[in-house]
Design a protein around this motif. Structure first.
Motif, PDB file in Angstrom:
ATOM      1  N   GLN A   1     -20.061   8.345   2.054  1.00  0.00           N
ATOM      2  CA  GLN A   1     -20.864   6.417   1.990  1.00  0.00           C
ATOM      3  C   GLN A   1     -19.427   5.469   1.492  1.00  0.00           C
ATOM      4  O   GLN A   1     -19.492   5.009   0.520  1.00  0.00           O
ATOM      5  CB  GLN A   1     -22.024   6.625   0.773  1.00  0.00           C
ATOM      6  N   ALA A   2     -18.645   6.257   1.612  1.00  0.00           N
ATOM      7  CA  ALA A   2     -17.200   5.706   1.137  1.00  0.00           C
ATOM      8  C   ALA A   2     -16.550   4.416   2.231  1.00  0.00           C
ATOM      9  O   ALA A   2     -16.684   4.143   3.501  1.00  0.00           O
ATOM     10  CB  ALA A   2     -15.692   6.770   1.240  1.00  0.00           C
ATOM     11  N   CYS A   3     -15.772   3.902   1.939  1.00  0.00           N
ATOM     12  CA  CYS A   3     -15.429   2.067   2.514  1.00  0.00           C
ATOM     13  C   CYS A   3     -13.984   2.713   2.594  1.00  0.00           C
ATOM     14  O   CYS A   3     -13.479   2.787   1.741  1.00  0.00           O
ATOM     15  CB  CYS A   3     -15.725   1.498   2.157  1.00  0.00           C
ATOM     16  N   ALA A   4     -13.510   2.481   3.792  1.00  0.00           N
ATOM     17  CA  ALA A   4     -11.614   2.777   4.387  1.00  0.00           C
ATOM     18  C   ALA A   4     -11.292   1.190   3.814  1.00  0.00           C
ATOM     19  O   ALA A   4     -11.281   0.371   5.274  1.00  0.00           O
ATOM     20  CB  ALA A   4     -11.215   3.626   4.877  1.00  0.00           C
ATOM     21  N   GLU A   5      -9.858   1.136   3.752  1.00  0.00           N
ATOM     22  CA  GLU A   5      -9.030  -0.483   3.968  1.00  0.00           C
ATOM     23  C   GLU A   5      -8.005   0.619   4.512  1.00  0.00           C
ATOM     24  O   GLU A   5      -7.434   1.206   4.550  1.00  0.00           O
ATOM     25  CB  GLU A   5      -8.871  -0.741   2.372  1.00  0.00           C
ATOM     26  N   VAL A   6      -7.942  -0.492   6.605  1.00  0.00           N
ATOM     27  CA  VAL A   6      -7.046  -0.128   6.939  1.00  0.00           C
ATOM     28  C   VAL A   6      -5.820  -1.244   7.527  1.00  0.00           C
ATOM     29  O   VAL A   6      -6.777  -2.724   7.047  1.00  0.00           O
ATOM     30  CB  VAL A   6      -7.367   0.108   8.307  1.00  0.00           C
TER      31      VAL A   6
ATOM     32  N   LEU B   1      -0.616   2.384  11.909  1.00  0.00           N
ATOM     33  CA  LEU B   1      -1.860   1.857  10.737  1.00  0.00           C
ATOM     34  C   LEU B   1      -1.452   2.489  10.081  1.00  0.00           C
ATOM     35  O   LEU B   1      -0.888   3.940  10.388  1.00  0.00           O
ATOM     36  CB  LEU B   1      -2.498   3.186  11.892  1.00  0.00           C
ATOM     37  N   ARG B   2      -1.898   2.217   8.538  1.00  0.00           N
ATOM     38  CA  ARG B   2      -1.780   2.463   7.386  1.00  0.00           C
ATOM     39  C   ARG B   2      -3.185   2.353   6.817  1.00  0.00           C
ATOM     40  O   ARG B   2      -4.365   1.768   6.902  1.00  0.00           O
ATOM     41  CB  ARG B   2      -0.585   2.008   6.693  1.00  0.00           C
ATOM     42  N   VAL B   3      -3.394   3.406   6.000  1.00  0.00           N
ATOM     43  CA  VAL B   3      -4.971   3.954   4.928  1.00  0.00           C
ATOM     44  C   VAL B   3      -4.456   3.504   3.683  1.00  0.00           C
ATOM     45  O   VAL B   3      -3.670   3.870   3.266  1.00  0.00           O
ATOM     46  CB  VAL B   3      -5.302   5.373   5.426  1.00  0.00           C
ATOM     47  N   HIS B   4      -5.841   3.019   2.888  1.00  0.00           N
ATOM     48  CA  HIS B   4      -5.140   2.434   1.878  1.00  0.00           C
ATOM     49  C   HIS B   4      -6.709   2.568   0.899  1.00  0.00           C
ATOM     50  O   HIS B   4      -7.931   2.819   1.756  1.00  0.00           O
ATOM     51  CB  HIS B   4      -5.238   0.714   1.641  1.00  0.00           C
ATOM     52  N   GLY B   5      -6.601   1.965   0.216  1.00  0.00           N
ATOM     53  CA  GLY B   5      -8.185   2.608  -0.939  1.00  0.00           C
ATOM     54  C   GLY B   5      -8.456   3.833  -1.377  1.00  0.00           C
ATOM     55  O   GLY B   5      -7.505   4.365  -1.383  1.00  0.00           O
ATOM     56  N   GLN B   6      -9.845   4.505  -1.072  1.00  0.00           N
ATOM     57  CA  GLN B   6      -9.875   5.625  -1.851  1.00  0.00           C
ATOM     58  C   GLN B   6     -10.513   6.648  -0.363  1.00  0.00           C
ATOM     59  O   GLN B   6     -10.610   7.891  -0.968  1.00  0.00           O
ATOM     60  CB  GLN B   6     -10.681   5.379  -2.636  1.00  0.00           C
ATOM     61  N   ALA B   7     -10.978   6.190   0.636  1.00  0.00           N
ATOM     62  CA  ALA B   7     -11.475   7.083   1.757  1.00  0.00           C
ATOM     63  C   ALA B   7     -11.164   8.167   2.415  1.00  0.00           C
ATOM     64  O   ALA B   7      -9.705   6.962   2.969  1.00  0.00           O
ATOM     65  CB  ALA B   7     -12.766   6.589   1.952  1.00  0.00           C
ATOM     66  N   ARG B   8     -11.201   9.178   3.069  1.00  0.00           N
ATOM     67  CA  ARG B   8     -10.218   9.395   4.158  1.00  0.00           C
ATOM     68  C   ARG B   8     -11.086   8.469   5.545  1.00  0.00           C
ATOM     69  O   ARG B   8     -11.586   8.138   5.508  1.00  0.00           O
ATOM     70  CB  ARG B   8     -11.061  11.010   4.180  1.00  0.00           C
ATOM     71  N   LEU B   9      -9.474   8.848   7.110  1.00  0.00           N
ATOM     72  CA  LEU B   9      -9.790   7.823   7.982  1.00  0.00           C
ATOM     73  C   LEU B   9     -10.507   9.182   8.644  1.00  0.00           C
ATOM     74  O   LEU B   9      -9.114   9.344   8.660  1.00  0.00           O
ATOM     75  CB  LEU B   9      -9.102   6.863   8.098  1.00  0.00           C
ATOM     76  N   TRP B  10     -11.128   8.654   9.978  1.00  0.00           N
ATOM     77  CA  TRP B  10     -11.452   9.404  11.166  1.00  0.00           C
ATOM     78  C   TRP B  10     -10.955   8.393  11.749  1.00  0.00           C
ATOM     79  O   TRP B  10     -11.200   7.966  12.836  1.00  0.00           O
ATOM     80  CB  TRP B  10     -12.221  10.195  11.372  1.00  0.00           C
ATOM     81  N   LEU B  11      -9.432   9.106  12.389  1.00  0.00           N
ATOM     82  CA  LEU B  11      -9.108   8.339  14.224  1.00  0.00           C
ATOM     83  C   LEU B  11      -9.255   9.835  15.359  1.00  0.00           C
ATOM     84  O   LEU B  11      -8.946  10.504  15.077  1.00  0.00           O
ATOM     85  CB  LEU B  11      -7.911   8.214  13.841  1.00  0.00           C
ATOM     86  N   THR B  12      -9.658   8.976  16.242  1.00  0.00           N
ATOM     87  CA  THR B  12      -9.843   9.519  17.589  1.00  0.00           C
ATOM     88  C   THR B  12      -9.008   8.175  19.190  1.00  0.00           C
ATOM     89  O   THR B  12      -8.623   7.316  18.736  1.00  0.00           O
ATOM     90  CB  THR B  12     -11.224   9.379  18.351  1.00  0.00           C
ATOM     91  N   ARG B  13      -7.897   8.925  19.571  1.00  0.00           N
ATOM     92  CA  ARG B  13      -7.450   8.293  20.149  1.00  0.00           C
ATOM     93  C   ARG B  13      -7.252   8.600  21.665  1.00  0.00           C
ATOM     94  O   ARG B  13      -8.360   9.573  21.923  1.00  0.00           O
ATOM     95  CB  ARG B  13      -5.571   8.917  20.814  1.00  0.00           C
TER      96      ARG B  13
END
Length: 130
Positions: free
Chosen positions: A91-96, A49-61
């Motif tokens: 209020q950001a949007c993450a591209e994944v 899984l890779r994060v693109h764009g401007q926002a930080r992504l929160w991930l829980t497994r």
């Protein structure tokens, strides 16, 4: 065709130390995680899984006591069968993107059925010839 697609290289060494092209197809799924939403995903095959764009992504497994904050450009490896939850801060949007090798499902079952059909067809042909 004037433009050629990029060729991805696999870092394994071959004779002479040259890099070899990836021979197996990969599946890449791109999607966006909007603010104030949580996306859940069940991983079908070992993936990245890779994060693109401007926002930080929160991930829980699932079954993990830890949460992960991934910055744009960072990636994490996920295992087949895992369930993950994804969200973003503010209020950001993450591209994944989730990248995994192409998995041919039920390959052994298809082979077995093909062999069975061949044998049945051969028996039917032999009986008709008599």
């Amino acid at each position: 065709m004037e433009e050629a697609s990029q060729q991805f290289l696999y870092p394994c060494s071959t004779r002479g130390g040259a890099r070899a092209a990836i021979s197996l197809p990969r599946v890449v799924v791109h999607f966006a995680v909007e603010s104030a939403t949580t996306v859940t995903w069940r991983i079908a095959a070992d993936s990245e899984l890779r994060v693109h764009g401007q926002a930080r992504l929160w991930l829980t497994r699932h079954c993990s006591p830890y949460d992960y904050w991934l910055q744009p450009g960072e990636s994490i490896s996920l295992e087949r069968g895992e369930r993950v939850w994804l969200s973003v801060e503010d209020q950001a949007c993450a591209e994944v993107s989730i990248t995994s090798p192409h998995v041919e499902r039920h390959r052994m079952l298809r082979r077995w059925l093909a062999r069975w059909r061949e044998r049945v067809f051969d028996i039917g042909t032999a009986r008709r010839g008599r």
